[in-house]
Motif scaffolding. Structure first.
Motif, PDB file in Angstrom:
ATOM      1  N   LEU A  84      -0.984 -18.935   1.747  1.00 51.40           N
ATOM      2  CA  LEU A  84      -2.709 -17.901   1.837  1.00 51.40           C
ATOM      3  C   LEU A  84      -2.154 -16.319   2.439  1.00 51.40           C
ATOM      4  O   LEU A  84      -2.107 -16.558   1.940  1.00 51.40           O
ATOM      5  CB  LEU A  84      -3.120 -19.907   2.460  1.00 51.40           C
ATOM      6  N   TRP A  85      -3.608 -16.564   2.588  1.00 51.58           N
ATOM      7  CA  TRP A  85      -3.804 -15.153   2.922  1.00 51.58           C
ATOM      8  C   TRP A  85      -5.582 -16.093   4.208  1.00 51.58           C
ATOM      9  O   TRP A  85      -5.956 -16.659   3.813  1.00 51.58           O
ATOM     10  CB  TRP A  85      -4.583 -14.736   1.354  1.00 51.58           C
ATOM     11  N   LYS A  86      -5.198 -14.313   5.040  1.00 50.44           N
ATOM     12  CA  LYS A  86      -6.672 -14.352   5.811  1.00 50.44           C
ATOM     13  C   LYS A  86      -8.050 -14.160   5.373  1.00 50.44           C
ATOM     14  O   LYS A  86      -8.634 -14.833   5.194  1.00 50.44           O
ATOM     15  CB  LYS A  86      -6.625 -13.376   7.018  1.00 50.44           C
ATOM     16  N   GLY A  87      -8.196 -13.927   4.673  1.00 52.79           N
ATOM     17  CA  GLY A  87      -9.159 -13.569   3.983  1.00 52.79           C
ATOM     18  C   GLY A  87     -10.985 -12.945   4.779  1.00 52.79           C
ATOM     19  O   GLY A  87     -10.743 -13.061   5.892  1.00 52.79           O
ATOM     20  N   GLN A  88     -11.618 -12.357   4.252  1.00 54.91           N
ATOM     21  CA  GLN A  88     -13.006 -11.916   4.888  1.00 54.91           C
ATOM     22  C   GLN A  88     -14.259 -13.104   4.100  1.00 54.91           C
ATOM     23  O   GLN A  88     -13.671 -13.063   2.556  1.00 54.91           O
ATOM     24  CB  GLN A  88     -12.894 -10.786   5.073  1.00 54.91           C
ATOM     25  N   GLY A  89     -15.510 -13.167   4.034  1.00 55.54           N
ATOM     26  CA  GLY A  89     -16.565 -13.973   3.801  1.00 55.54           C
ATOM     27  C   GLY A  89     -16.091 -14.482   2.881  1.00 55.54           C
ATOM     28  O   GLY A  89     -15.554 -15.136   3.180  1.00 55.54           O
ATOM     29  N   TRP A 124     -13.826 -18.430   2.720  1.00 53.53           N
ATOM     30  CA  TRP A 124     -14.015 -19.763   2.427  1.00 53.53           C
ATOM     31  C   TRP A 124     -13.698 -20.125   1.696  1.00 53.53           C
ATOM     32  O   TRP A 124     -13.137 -21.803   1.916  1.00 53.53           O
ATOM     33  CB  TRP A 124     -15.536 -20.853   2.354  1.00 53.53           C
ATOM     34  N   ALA A 125     -12.998 -19.630   0.299  1.00 60.02           N
ATOM     35  CA  ALA A 125     -12.223 -20.002  -0.988  1.00 60.02           C
ATOM     36  C   ALA A 125     -10.703 -20.437  -0.309  1.00 60.02           C
ATOM     37  O   ALA A 125      -9.963 -22.016  -0.856  1.00 60.02           O
ATOM     38  CB  ALA A 125     -11.997 -18.750  -1.878  1.00 60.02           C
ATOM     39  N   ARG A 126     -10.074 -19.094   0.422  1.00 57.77           N
ATOM     40  CA  ARG A 126      -9.316 -20.032   1.308  1.00 57.77           C
ATOM     41  C   ARG A 126      -8.575 -21.214   2.090  1.00 57.77           C
ATOM     42  O   ARG A 126      -7.994 -21.959   2.180  1.00 57.77           O
ATOM     43  CB  ARG A 126      -8.410 -18.794   2.213  1.00 57.77           C
ATOM     44  N   LYS A 127     -10.507 -21.627   2.354  1.00 62.72           N
ATOM     45  CA  LYS A 127     -10.079 -22.933   3.744  1.00 62.72           C
ATOM     46  C   LYS A 127     -10.468 -24.033   2.663  1.00 62.72           C
ATOM     47  O   LYS A 127      -9.903 -24.516   3.251  1.00 62.72           O
ATOM     48  CB  LYS A 127     -11.455 -22.547   4.397  1.00 62.72           C
ATOM     49  N   GLY A 128     -10.597 -23.838   1.506  1.00 62.40           N
ATOM     50  CA  GLY A 128     -10.585 -25.012   1.087  1.00 62.40           C
ATOM     51  C   GLY A 128      -9.350 -25.076  -0.056  1.00 62.40           C
ATOM     52  O   GLY A 128      -8.696 -26.088   0.179  1.00 62.40           O
ATOM     53  N   LEU A 129      -8.467 -24.594   0.128  1.00 60.29           N
ATOM     54  CA  LEU A 129      -7.032 -24.574  -0.649  1.00 60.29           C
ATOM     55  C   LEU A 129      -6.056 -25.282   0.654  1.00 60.29           C
ATOM     56  O   LEU A 129      -5.948 -25.426   0.827  1.00 60.29           O
ATOM     57  CB  LEU A 129      -6.984 -23.292  -0.816  1.00 60.29           C
ATOM     58  N   GLU A 130      -6.677 -24.433   1.077  1.00 60.00           N
ATOM     59  CA  GLU A 130      -5.959 -24.831   3.108  1.00 60.00           C
ATOM     60  C   GLU A 130      -6.464 -26.513   3.001  1.00 60.00           C
ATOM     61  O   GLU A 130      -5.401 -27.351   3.258  1.00 60.00           O
ATOM     62  CB  GLU A 130      -6.517 -24.052   4.307  1.00 60.00           C
ATOM     63  N   VAL A 131      -6.904 -26.878   2.553  1.00 60.03           N
ATOM     64  CA  VAL A 131      -6.968 -28.720   3.203  1.00 60.03           C
ATOM     65  C   VAL A 131      -6.472 -29.154   1.823  1.00 60.03           C
ATOM     66  O   VAL A 131      -5.750 -30.183   2.522  1.00 60.03           O
ATOM     67  CB  VAL A 131      -8.962 -29.309   2.159  1.00 60.03           C
ATOM     68  N   ALA A 137      -9.588 -25.186  16.056  1.00 58.92           N
ATOM     69  CA  ALA A 137      -8.545 -26.655  15.598  1.00 58.92           C
ATOM     70  C   ALA A 137      -7.995 -26.946  14.578  1.00 58.92           C
ATOM     71  O   ALA A 137      -7.971 -28.037  13.935  1.00 58.92           O
ATOM     72  CB  ALA A 137      -9.551 -27.683  16.370  1.00 58.92           C
ATOM     73  N   SER A 138      -7.547 -26.187  14.135  1.00 58.21           N
ATOM     74  CA  SER A 138      -6.423 -25.965  12.791  1.00 58.21           C
ATOM     75  C   SER A 138      -4.771 -26.432  13.467  1.00 58.21           C
ATOM     76  O   SER A 138      -4.633 -26.166  14.476  1.00 58.21           O
ATOM     77  CB  SER A 138      -5.900 -24.981  12.442  1.00 58.21           C
ATOM     78  N   THR A 139      -4.418 -27.294  12.904  1.00 59.48           N
ATOM     79  CA  THR A 139      -2.913 -28.596  13.154  1.00 59.48           C
ATOM     80  C   THR A 139      -1.898 -27.209  12.577  1.00 59.48           C
ATOM     81  O   THR A 139      -2.990 -26.948  11.585  1.00 59.48           O
ATOM     82  CB  THR A 139      -3.294 -29.989  12.422  1.00 59.48           C
ATOM     83  N   ILE A 140      -1.242 -28.505  13.002  1.00 62.67           N
ATOM     84  CA  ILE A 140       0.379 -27.261  12.565  1.00 62.67           C
ATOM     85  C   ILE A 140       0.438 -27.792  11.498  1.00 62.67           C
ATOM     86  O   ILE A 140       0.494 -26.408  10.497  1.00 62.67           O
ATOM     87  CB  ILE A 140       1.891 -28.288  13.827  1.00 62.67           C
ATOM     88  N   SER A 141      -0.051 -28.818  10.788  1.00 64.56           N
ATOM     89  CA  SER A 141       0.056 -28.991   8.893  1.00 64.56           C
ATOM     90  C   SER A 141      -0.898 -27.740   8.577  1.00 64.56           C
ATOM     91  O   SER A 141      -0.930 -27.107   7.464  1.00 64.56           O
ATOM     92  CB  SER A 141       0.019 -30.468   8.983  1.00 64.56           C
ATOM     93  N   GLN A 142      -2.161 -27.619   8.883  1.00 62.39           N
ATOM     94  CA  GLN A 142      -3.541 -26.536   8.760  1.00 62.39           C
ATOM     95  C   GLN A 142      -3.038 -24.913   8.116  1.00 62.39           C
ATOM     96  O   GLN A 142      -2.405 -24.379   8.100  1.00 62.39           O
ATOM     97  CB  GLN A 142      -4.504 -26.384   9.012  1.00 62.39           C
ATOM     98  N   GLN A 143      -1.506 -24.705   9.618  1.00 62.82           N
ATOM     99  CA  GLN A 143      -1.225 -24.069   9.688  1.00 62.82           C
ATOM    100  C   GLN A 143      -0.049 -23.383   9.249  1.00 62.82           C
ATOM    101  O   GLN A 143      -0.135 -22.375   8.525  1.00 62.82           O
ATOM    102  CB  GLN A 143      -0.701 -23.255  11.459  1.00 62.82           C
ATOM    103  N   THR A 144       1.048 -24.354   8.943  1.00 61.87           N
ATOM    104  CA  THR A 144       1.878 -23.835   7.934  1.00 61.87           C
ATOM    105  C   THR A 144       1.501 -24.134   6.460  1.00 61.87           C
ATOM    106  O   THR A 144       1.884 -23.135   5.639  1.00 61.87           O
ATOM    107  CB  THR A 144       3.081 -25.314   8.088  1.00 61.87           C
ATOM    108  N   PHE A 197       2.120 -15.126   4.127  1.00 59.17           N
ATOM    109  CA  PHE A 197       1.662 -13.990   5.135  1.00 59.17           C
ATOM    110  C   PHE A 197       3.223 -13.237   5.545  1.00 59.17           C
ATOM    111  O   PHE A 197       2.851 -11.619   5.438  1.00 59.17           O
ATOM    112  CB  PHE A 197       1.925 -14.292   6.293  1.00 59.17           C
ATOM    113  N   MET A 198       3.976 -13.522   4.866  1.00 62.07           N
ATOM    114  CA  MET A 198       5.593 -12.274   5.143  1.00 62.07           C
ATOM    115  C   MET A 198       4.931 -11.142   4.396  1.00 62.07           C
ATOM    116  O   MET A 198       5.181 -10.444   4.251  1.00 62.07           O
ATOM    117  CB  MET A 198       6.187 -12.739   5.588  1.00 62.07           C
ATOM    118  N   ALA A 199       5.120 -11.126   2.825  1.00 61.09           N
ATOM    119  CA  ALA A 199       3.785 -10.578   2.018  1.00 61.09           C
ATOM    120  C   ALA A 199       3.384 -10.005   2.069  1.00 61.09           C
ATOM    121  O   ALA A 199       3.432  -8.573   1.835  1.00 61.09           O
ATOM    122  CB  ALA A 199       4.400 -11.362   0.369  1.00 61.09           C
ATOM    123  N   ALA A 200       2.205  -9.936   2.531  1.00 65.82           N
ATOM    124  CA  ALA A 200       0.897  -9.727   2.783  1.00 65.82           C
ATOM    125  C   ALA A 200       1.079  -8.932   3.997  1.00 65.82           C
ATOM    126  O   ALA A 200       0.932  -7.825   3.721  1.00 65.82           O
ATOM    127  CB  ALA A 200      -0.031 -10.467   3.078  1.00 65.82           C
TER     128      ALA A 200
END
Length: 261
Positions: free
Chosen positions: A147-152, A156-163, A134-141, A52-55
């Motif tokens: 990862l990245w914020k992402g659109q469309g 959803w790709a980011r959400k999968g990697l976030e898990v 409802a994201s936990t601190i672990s998910q946000q970390t 996120f800092m790099a972005a």
């Protein structure tokens, strides 16, 4: 003659195809190995920056703001006021000490709340003002680090990697390391990342001297630190900050953090 040429081509192509297929099967294993190594290293090495800092830095350069610099100054958890992680947990993830990365009860509550908000908005013919997450601190970390914020579709790709990254973090790190990384890398203003940078920017003091009210005000701007201001808190931030302080006391104060050791 023609059959012989076709056989020659088949023989020539076949080894290449086999190699390609071999690499295709190896890619998932390579991905697992790289991501596990990433997370394992960051258990012991403090991140010099995050995705996120790099972005954010690239965003500034892309807009022509070449003088923009991210404010980031790592401090170990022992060098940060215990009010800060307590306020973050009280604000963002009160079940942090107990869950394994995902708070399914909070997810269900958020879903029900958002459905009611959308129904009320439809009746008034107005957009929904605020969607509850409802994201936990672990998910946000995991999101902040890798990862990245992402659109469309990319969202959803980011959400999968976030898990996936959340599962790795919860497996390979103790809770105390998760909160340490979170309070150091969470965005707390436009380009201001982590408790120390925020403490110096908004309160002109080090993070180890932050009072409960100051820590609560920092936590109150989440998850929209560019919309709400720590330096000039409006009515919403003030109300939320007071609620966070009450929750901090209800949780037992800084002694609550002993549950993370």
């Amino acid at each position: 003659m023609q059959d012989a040429e076709q056989n020659t081509v088949a023989v020539a192509v076949s080894p290449g195809r086999r190699r390609w297929r071999s690499w295709l099967w190896r890619l998932p294993l390579l991905f697992v190995a790289i991501t596990v190594l990433q997370v394992l290293l960051l258990r012991f090495i403090d991140p010099p920056f995050t995705a996120f800092m790099a972005a954010r830095q690239l965003e500034a350069v892309g807009s022509g703001d070449f003088g923009f610099r991210v404010a980031y100054d790592w401090r170990d958890l022992d060098d940060i006021s215990r009010n800060v992680p307590l306020a973050m947990i009280a604000s963002e993830d009160q079940n942090f000490a107990n869950h394994n990365g995902f708070d399914f009860q909070a997810i269900e509550k958020a879903r029900a709340h958002n459905e009611r908000a959308e129904e009320r908005a439809r009746k008034r013919n107005k957009p929904v003002k605020r969607i509850r997450g409802a994201s936990t601190i672990s998910q946000q970390t995991a999101k902040n680090l890798f990862l990245w914020k992402g659109q469309g579709v990319t969202r959803w790709a980011r959400k999968g990697l976030e898990v996936w990254y959340t599962l790795l973090i919860e497996t390979l790190w103790p809770k105390s390391r998760i909160i340490e990384v979170y309070v150091n890398t969470v965005e707390l203003g436009n380009g201001v990342y982590g408790a120390q940078a925020a403490a110096r920017t908004y309160f002109r003091k080090d993070a180890n001297r932050l009072a409960p009210a100051e820590a609560a005000r920092m936590a109150a701007v989440l998850p929209n630190p560019r919309r709400y201001s720590i330096a000039r808190p409006g009515p919403y931030v003030q109300r939320r900050s007071n609620a966070i302080q009450r929750q901090m006391r209800y949780m037992g104060g800084p002694a609550f953090l002993q549950r993370l050791d």
